[in-house]
Design an enzyme around this catalytic site. Sequence first.
Site, PDB file in Angstrom:
ATOM      1  N   TYR A 150       0.844  -1.204   0.000  1.00  0.00           N
ATOM      2  CA  TYR A 150       0.000   0.000   0.000  1.00  0.00           C
ATOM      3  C   TYR A 150       0.878   1.253   0.000  1.00  0.00           C
ATOM      4  CZ  TYR A 150      -3.846   3.084   1.591  1.00  0.00           C
ATOM      5  OH  TYR A 150      -4.792   4.075   1.714  1.00  0.00           O
ATOM      6  N   LYS A 154       1.351   3.970  -3.153  1.00  0.00           N
ATOM      7  CA  LYS A 154       0.933   5.372  -3.039  1.00  0.00           C
ATOM      8  C   LYS A 154       2.123   6.307  -3.219  1.00  0.00           C
ATOM      9  CE  LYS A 154      -3.537   4.920  -2.037  1.00  0.00           C
ATOM     10  NZ  LYS A 154      -4.635   5.481  -2.827  1.00  0.00           N
ATOM     11  N   THR A 180     -10.160   8.543   8.026  1.00  0.00           N
ATOM     12  CA  THR A 180     -11.476   9.161   7.851  1.00  0.00           C
ATOM     13  C   THR A 180     -12.544   8.102   8.094  1.00  0.00           C
ATOM     14  OG1 THR A 180     -10.527  10.695   6.257  1.00  0.00           O
ATOM     15  CG2 THR A 180     -12.916  10.418   6.175  1.00  0.00           C
ATOM     16  N   ARG A 191     -11.174  -2.032   9.472  1.00  0.00           N
ATOM     17  CA  ARG A 191     -10.536  -0.862  10.061  1.00  0.00           C
ATOM     18  C   ARG A 191     -11.138  -0.608  11.443  1.00  0.00           C
ATOM     19  NH1 ARG A 191     -10.108   3.110   4.840  1.00  0.00           N
ATOM     20  NH2 ARG A 191     -11.838   1.813   4.081  1.00  0.00           N
TER      21      ARG A 191
HETATM   22  P1  NAD Z   1     -12.921   1.704  -0.210  1.00  0.00           P
HETATM   23  O1  NAD Z   1     -12.353   0.332  -0.226  1.00  0.00           O
HETATM   24  O2  NAD Z   1     -14.263   1.896   0.409  1.00  0.00           O
HETATM   25  O3  NAD Z   1     -12.981   2.311  -1.672  1.00  0.00           O
HETATM   26  C1  NAD Z   1     -12.060   1.980  -2.674  1.00  0.00           C
HETATM   27  C2  NAD Z   1     -12.832   1.694  -3.955  1.00  0.00           C
HETATM   28  O4  NAD Z   1     -11.914   1.460  -5.036  1.00  0.00           O
HETATM   29  C3  NAD Z   1     -13.712   0.448  -3.838  1.00  0.00           C
HETATM   30  O5  NAD Z   1     -15.022   0.728  -4.285  1.00  0.00           O
HETATM   31  C4  NAD Z   1     -13.023  -0.581  -4.739  1.00  0.00           C
HETATM   32  O6  NAD Z   1     -13.912  -1.518  -5.288  1.00  0.00           O
HETATM   33  C5  NAD Z   1     -12.373   0.329  -5.780  1.00  0.00           C
HETATM   34  N1  NAD Z   1     -11.220  -0.278  -6.448  1.00  0.00           N
HETATM   35  C6  NAD Z   1     -10.114  -0.819  -5.886  1.00  0.00           C
HETATM   36  N2  NAD Z   1      -9.266  -1.274  -6.835  1.00  0.00           N
HETATM   37  C7  NAD Z   1      -9.853  -0.995  -8.029  1.00  0.00           C
HETATM   38  C8  NAD Z   1      -9.476  -1.223  -9.379  1.00  0.00           C
HETATM   39  N3  NAD Z   1      -8.338  -1.830  -9.706  1.00  0.00           N
HETATM   40  N4  NAD Z   1     -10.310  -0.787 -10.360  1.00  0.00           N
HETATM   41  C9  NAD Z   1     -11.489  -0.167 -10.068  1.00  0.00           C
HETATM   42  N5  NAD Z   1     -11.900   0.064  -8.797  1.00  0.00           N
HETATM   43  C10 NAD Z   1     -11.085  -0.364  -7.795  1.00  0.00           C
HETATM   44  O7  NAD Z   1     -11.833   2.644   0.521  1.00  0.00           O
HETATM   45  P2  NAD Z   1     -11.890   4.193   0.876  1.00  0.00           P
HETATM   46  O8  NAD Z   1     -11.656   4.327   2.316  1.00  0.00           O
HETATM   47  O9  NAD Z   1     -13.079   4.839   0.277  1.00  0.00           O
HETATM   48  O10 NAD Z   1     -10.584   4.717   0.124  1.00  0.00           O
HETATM   49  C11 NAD Z   1     -10.664   5.421  -1.086  1.00  0.00           C
HETATM   50  C12 NAD Z   1      -9.301   6.016  -1.414  1.00  0.00           C
HETATM   51  O11 NAD Z   1      -8.908   6.924  -0.385  1.00  0.00           O
HETATM   52  C13 NAD Z   1      -8.198   4.968  -1.542  1.00  0.00           C
HETATM   53  O12 NAD Z   1      -7.344   5.340  -2.607  1.00  0.00           O
HETATM   54  C14 NAD Z   1      -7.475   5.081  -0.217  1.00  0.00           C
HETATM   55  O13 NAD Z   1      -6.127   4.727  -0.353  1.00  0.00           O
HETATM   56  C15 NAD Z   1      -7.645   6.547   0.127  1.00  0.00           C
HETATM   57  N6  NAD Z   1      -7.555   6.785   1.565  1.00  0.00           N
HETATM   58  C16 NAD Z   1      -8.608   6.515   2.398  1.00  0.00           C
HETATM   59  C17 NAD Z   1      -8.479   6.761   3.769  1.00  0.00           C
HETATM   60  C18 NAD Z   1      -9.599   6.528   4.744  1.00  0.00           C
HETATM   61  O14 NAD Z   1      -9.410   6.757   5.932  1.00  0.00           O
HETATM   62  N7  NAD Z   1     -10.787   6.135   4.339  1.00  0.00           N
HETATM   63  C19 NAD Z   1      -7.267   7.251   4.280  1.00  0.00           C
HETATM   64  C20 NAD Z   1      -6.216   7.469   3.397  1.00  0.00           C
HETATM   65  C21 NAD Z   1      -6.373   7.259   2.045  1.00  0.00           C
HETATM   66  N1  UDP Z   2      -7.106  -1.389  15.786  1.00  0.00           N
HETATM   67  C1  UDP Z   2      -7.537  -1.938  16.997  1.00  0.00           C
HETATM   68  N2  UDP Z   2      -8.574  -2.820  16.971  1.00  0.00           N
HETATM   69  C2  UDP Z   2      -9.238  -3.179  15.832  1.00  0.00           C
HETATM   70  C3  UDP Z   2      -8.813  -2.614  14.600  1.00  0.00           C
HETATM   71  C4  UDP Z   2      -7.739  -1.732  14.618  1.00  0.00           C
HETATM   72  O1  UDP Z   2      -6.980  -1.636  18.058  1.00  0.00           O
HETATM   73  O2  UDP Z   2     -10.195  -3.992  15.926  1.00  0.00           O
HETATM   74  C5  UDP Z   2      -6.008  -0.419  15.800  1.00  0.00           C
HETATM   75  C6  UDP Z   2      -4.882  -0.737  14.839  1.00  0.00           C
HETATM   76  O3  UDP Z   2      -3.931  -1.605  15.447  1.00  0.00           O
HETATM   77  C7  UDP Z   2      -4.307   0.648  14.561  1.00  0.00           C
HETATM   78  C8  UDP Z   2      -5.522   1.576  14.680  1.00  0.00           C
HETATM   79  O4  UDP Z   2      -6.517   0.831  15.374  1.00  0.00           O
HETATM   80  O5  UDP Z   2      -3.369   0.989  15.551  1.00  0.00           O
HETATM   81  C9  UDP Z   2      -6.084   2.040  13.337  1.00  0.00           C
HETATM   82  O6  UDP Z   2      -6.280   0.915  12.507  1.00  0.00           O
HETATM   83  P1  UDP Z   2      -7.005   0.955  11.114  1.00  0.00           P
HETATM   84  O7  UDP Z   2      -7.136  -0.433  10.616  1.00  0.00           O
HETATM   85  O8  UDP Z   2      -8.281   1.720  11.198  1.00  0.00           O
HETATM   86  O9  UDP Z   2      -6.064   1.777  10.119  1.00  0.00           O
HETATM   87  P2  UDP Z   2      -4.548   2.350  10.149  1.00  0.00           P
HETATM   88  O10 UDP Z   2      -4.673   3.681  10.826  1.00  0.00           O
HETATM   89  O11 UDP Z   2      -3.666   1.408  10.892  1.00  0.00           O
HETATM   90  O12 UDP Z   2      -4.165   2.490   8.728  1.00  0.00           O
END
Ligand code: NAD
Ligand code: UDP
Length: 319
Positions: A150, A154, A180, A191
Amino acid sequence: MRILITGAAGFLGSHLCDRLLAEGHEVVGLDNFITGSRENIAHLMGHDRFTFYRHDVSNYIFIGGKIDAVLHFASPASPNPTSPFGYFNLPIQTMKAGALGTHNTLGVAKAHGARFLLASTSEVYGDPLVHPQREDYPGNVDPVGPRSVYDESKRFAEALTMAYYRYHGVDTRIARIFNTYGPRMDLEDGRVLPNFLKQALLGQPLTVYGDGQQTRSFCYVDDLIEGIVRLLYSDEHLPVNLGNPQEMTILEFAEIINRITGNRAGITFVPNGRSERDPQRRQPDITRARTILGWEPKISLEEGLARTIPYYKKKLGLA
Ligand code: NAD
Ligand code: UDP
């Protein structure tokens, strides 16, 4: 604008579709459902400014008609090794979405003369040795550890985005998104927020991994989407952190969730919940977002949880 959103059926992607449609734009959504779901965009099917294609972004992308902006959000995003939706169990797909998917979506932006926004992540900082994390901190990333699929995809995506900006003049932006949460975050994706809310709502103990002293900073989805949209409309080409700077330990987070949900089952410590190196501290320095975008989160954790809980209750059949 006519806007292409990859990962449109995911948690963040589907909220972005809603927001950009509400602003009057036309949205073309792309997703292969590897971690997302049709349900997240079911309400948009039939909308006259929304089109959806099932497609893997690792393969060549052709979109007919003019595209004005590309937002690349497609990527597995959960680090939980036990989750089938986590990038531990989708390592090659994760690297392909970050590398080939970014190449293909940048190619679309270049061909259409469109602006481009990459959904990057706080994981580019790895297990940071500098706190809080500023955008000029290059990070502390293990290139071969289990999280590397990952983190490095990125980091590659960011480098490729800057190369297209510098060498092809593509109008690019990079959002470094910190943890988020909110409705539509998959209940089973492993998560911390869906895990804790599911456990709390079912009256089970919350599984705190390790000693719970690792920290995170949680941003409500509406705040994050506001930041993304402001970045899209800006002219900023260097990375911008987007997240909530309110930092807490995972143990504190668990206690807040138990209090808010009235869960009396307490907490279970799971020493090896994360077998890989769990980043110990994470907090965004959002000075750049404040200065350049006039943005900062507005929704408190209590308010964000209150808006999220009904979604999970419904999913669990409790409402
Ligand atoms: P999510 O898994 O809900 O959404 C990701 C989407 O991308 C899914 O619908 C999945 O089916 C699609 N996808 C994955 N690989 C694909 C491919 N090869 N072709 C077409 N579609 C594909 O996750 P999310 O939390 O909504 O994350 C969305 C983006 O934001 C990601 O790039 C993630 O790295 C980034 N991001 C999210 C968070 C967070 O906290 N949610 C934090 C940091 C970065
Ligand atoms: N975590 C936890 N219990 C759970 C899932 C996650 O204590 O059931 C902890 C995990 O070890 C990490 C933090 O929560 O320290 C956030 O984890 P997450 O999977 O949401 O994403 P990360 O921030 O690690 O990318």
